[in-house]
Design an enzyme around this catalytic site. Sequence first.
Site, PDB file in Angstrom:
ATOM      1  N   GLY A  27       2.457 -32.753   4.501  1.00  0.00           N
ATOM      2  CA  GLY A  27       3.527 -33.770   4.258  1.00  0.00           C
ATOM      3  C   GLY A  27       4.601 -33.252   4.244  1.00  0.00           C
ATOM      4  O   GLY A  27       4.962 -31.979   4.571  1.00  0.00           O
ATOM      5  N   GLN A  40      -5.309 -24.343  -2.170  1.00  0.00           N
ATOM      6  CA  GLN A  40      -4.388 -23.080  -1.554  1.00  0.00           C
ATOM      7  C   GLN A  40      -3.171 -22.790  -2.730  1.00  0.00           C
ATOM      8  O   GLN A  40      -2.506 -21.884  -1.996  1.00  0.00           O
ATOM      9  CB  GLN A  40      -3.966 -23.400  -0.309  1.00  0.00           C
ATOM     10  CG  GLN A  40      -2.919 -24.339  -0.019  1.00  0.00           C
ATOM     11  CD  GLN A  40      -2.778 -24.819   1.666  1.00  0.00           C
ATOM     12  OE1 GLN A  40      -3.460 -25.580   2.148  1.00  0.00           O
ATOM     13  NE2 GLN A  40      -1.491 -24.401   2.132  1.00  0.00           N
ATOM     14  N   LEU A  46       7.617 -34.025   5.889  1.00  0.00           N
ATOM     15  CA  LEU A  46       7.674 -33.658   7.239  1.00  0.00           C
ATOM     16  C   LEU A  46       8.980 -33.536   7.662  1.00  0.00           C
ATOM     17  O   LEU A  46      10.011 -33.929   7.111  1.00  0.00           O
ATOM     18  CB  LEU A  46       6.844 -34.711   8.368  1.00  0.00           C
ATOM     19  CG  LEU A  46       5.484 -35.082   7.870  1.00  0.00           C
ATOM     20  CD1 LEU A  46       4.869 -35.980   9.011  1.00  0.00           C
ATOM     21  CD2 LEU A  46       4.692 -33.692   8.232  1.00  0.00           C
ATOM     22  N   ASP A  67       4.547 -19.708   9.468  1.00  0.00           N
ATOM     23  CA  ASP A  67       3.562 -19.139   8.693  1.00  0.00           C
ATOM     24  C   ASP A  67       2.619 -18.156   9.339  1.00  0.00           C
ATOM     25  O   ASP A  67       1.431 -18.507   9.898  1.00  0.00           O
ATOM     26  CB  ASP A  67       2.562 -20.368   8.192  1.00  0.00           C
ATOM     27  CG  ASP A  67       3.361 -21.123   7.226  1.00  0.00           C
ATOM     28  OD1 ASP A  67       3.715 -20.791   6.158  1.00  0.00           O
ATOM     29  OD2 ASP A  67       3.536 -22.346   7.604  1.00  0.00           O
ATOM     30  N   GLY A 119      10.258 -29.265  12.295  1.00  0.00           N
ATOM     31  CA  GLY A 119       9.424 -28.170  12.687  1.00  0.00           C
ATOM     32  C   GLY A 119       7.876 -28.957  12.891  1.00  0.00           C
ATOM     33  O   GLY A 119       7.258 -28.722  13.957  1.00  0.00           O
ATOM     34  N   HIS A 120       7.462 -29.811  11.727  1.00  0.00           N
ATOM     35  CA  HIS A 120       6.219 -30.388  12.008  1.00  0.00           C
ATOM     36  C   HIS A 120       6.351 -31.321  13.188  1.00  0.00           C
ATOM     37  O   HIS A 120       5.248 -31.414  14.072  1.00  0.00           O
ATOM     38  CB  HIS A 120       5.933 -31.360  10.760  1.00  0.00           C
ATOM     39  CG  HIS A 120       5.618 -30.557   9.622  1.00  0.00           C
ATOM     40  ND1 HIS A 120       6.461 -30.809   8.415  1.00  0.00           N
ATOM     41  CD2 HIS A 120       4.562 -29.891   9.188  1.00  0.00           C
ATOM     42  CE1 HIS A 120       6.166 -30.140   7.636  1.00  0.00           C
ATOM     43  NE2 HIS A 120       4.955 -29.427   7.833  1.00  0.00           N
ATOM     44  N   SER A 144      11.216 -25.909   6.628  1.00  0.00           N
ATOM     45  CA  SER A 144       9.972 -25.709   5.823  1.00  0.00           C
ATOM     46  C   SER A 144      10.196 -26.993   4.447  1.00  0.00           C
ATOM     47  O   SER A 144      11.341 -27.143   4.400  1.00  0.00           O
ATOM     48  CB  SER A 144      10.376 -24.270   4.662  1.00  0.00           C
ATOM     49  OG  SER A 144       9.417 -24.446   3.652  1.00  0.00           O
ATOM     50  N   GLU A 177       4.604 -20.760  13.786  1.00  0.00           N
ATOM     51  CA  GLU A 177       4.429 -19.364  13.513  1.00  0.00           C
ATOM     52  C   GLU A 177       5.244 -19.031  12.403  1.00  0.00           C
ATOM     53  O   GLU A 177       5.287 -17.790  12.084  1.00  0.00           O
ATOM     54  CB  GLU A 177       5.160 -18.562  14.904  1.00  0.00           C
ATOM     55  CG  GLU A 177       4.079 -18.653  15.780  1.00  0.00           C
ATOM     56  CD  GLU A 177       4.626 -17.868  17.181  1.00  0.00           C
ATOM     57  OE1 GLU A 177       5.856 -17.946  17.402  1.00  0.00           O
ATOM     58  OE2 GLU A 177       3.870 -17.226  17.953  1.00  0.00           O
ATOM     59  N   VAL A 230      10.792 -23.577  14.228  1.00  0.00           N
ATOM     60  CA  VAL A 230      12.113 -24.324  14.333  1.00  0.00           C
ATOM     61  C   VAL A 230      12.977 -24.071  13.109  1.00  0.00           C
ATOM     62  O   VAL A 230      12.598 -24.053  11.912  1.00  0.00           O
ATOM     63  CB  VAL A 230      11.782 -25.891  14.539  1.00  0.00           C
ATOM     64  CG1 VAL A 230      12.790 -26.720  14.614  1.00  0.00           C
ATOM     65  CG2 VAL A 230      10.737 -26.146  15.587  1.00  0.00           C
TER      66      VAL A 230
HETATM   67  O1  PAF Z   1       0.719 -24.988   6.949  1.00  0.00           O
HETATM   68  C1  PAF Z   1       0.347 -25.930   6.054  1.00  0.00           C
HETATM   69  O2  PAF Z   1       1.024 -26.886   5.836  1.00  0.00           O
HETATM   70  C2  PAF Z   1      -1.029 -25.717   5.349  1.00  0.00           C
HETATM   71  O3  PAF Z   1      -0.994 -24.652   4.900  1.00  0.00           O
HETATM   72  C3  PAF Z   1      -2.179 -26.272   6.246  1.00  0.00           C
HETATM   73  C4  PAF Z   1      -2.380 -25.670   7.463  1.00  0.00           C
HETATM   74  C5  PAF Z   1      -1.960 -28.021   6.365  1.00  0.00           C
HETATM   75  C6  PAF Z   1      -3.459 -26.515   5.247  1.00  0.00           C
HETATM   76  O4  PAF Z   1      -3.285 -27.030   4.167  1.00  0.00           O
END
Ligand code: PAF
Length: 280
Positions: free
Chosen positions: A31, A61, A33, A150, A36-37, A185, A148, A176
């Site tokens: 989310g 994570q 967003l 990440d 980039g997304h 980000s 990319e 982006v």
């Molecule tokens: O890159 C992200 O936003 C997260 O690491 C992902 C791939 C959605 C997993 O939670």
Amino acid sequence: MEIVKTVKELRQLLPEEADKGQVVGFVPTMGALHRGHLSLVQRCKKECSVAVVSIFVNPTQFNDKSDLKRYPRTLSADTQLLQAAGCDVAFAPDEREIYPELDTRTFDFGLLDKVMEGERRPGHFNGVAQVVSRLLHVVTPQRAYFGEKDFQQLAIVTELVRRLDLPVEVVRCPIVREPDGLAMSSRNALLSPEQRAAAPAIARTLFAAVDKVCSLSLPELKQFVADAIADGGRLKLDYFEVVNALTLQPVASLDDDVPKQACIAVYAGEIRLIDNVRLT
Ligand code: PAF
């Protein structure tokens, strides 16, 4: 666009297995967003018959619980953006849908997660592997889109898919950037105006490093980056590494005959920003 919260509802919207011509594309997100997304969603929509986007802030994570707490959550703005970008199904589950039981799986990525983000954020990539494998299991896409920015996450996900032998193509999508170069980000939204003004120095420094790669040694390049990031006093370098772009292991010299990626992590106050660029 349909917005669903449960795996059951999601499955009802996915094409039947017998419906051979249909290609399901998937963009996993947490989310908050940004463009980039949305570039991933637009590409997914162009290349697939059904574009599914997940919005789930995955607790497993986050090695730093305060980072999890302050992670931006903007579901209603996100769904509007997804609708406009051509998303067909937005999947916004709660934690019990993704982890009906405690996920105790541990993944072994060899040396891939022993450097950079993996080294500094213990457990981070294990959490990414847990959630991505679970999401791929429920969405069953043929294509899954990752950015990319990440860079290490992309290598981990590619390895995850290879090791689990999942029938999905991992599609790499370029970073982006904002007009001033800052890599997009969700964390950019957390920067103060002063930090935001300082942050473009990260990309500027990486691009300057590309220009200097033929004239400096590796230690000189590292020093140049450290000085450039420290200049101005608002950013703190966490690491700058030049790695083999395939194995992610640090190169011994800039003369090593391998594809090289320069990867950086920088703190602006509490906010950690990462970026990367191909060196040669
Ligand atoms: O890159 C992200 O936003 C997260 O690491 C992902 C791939 C959605 C997993 O939670």
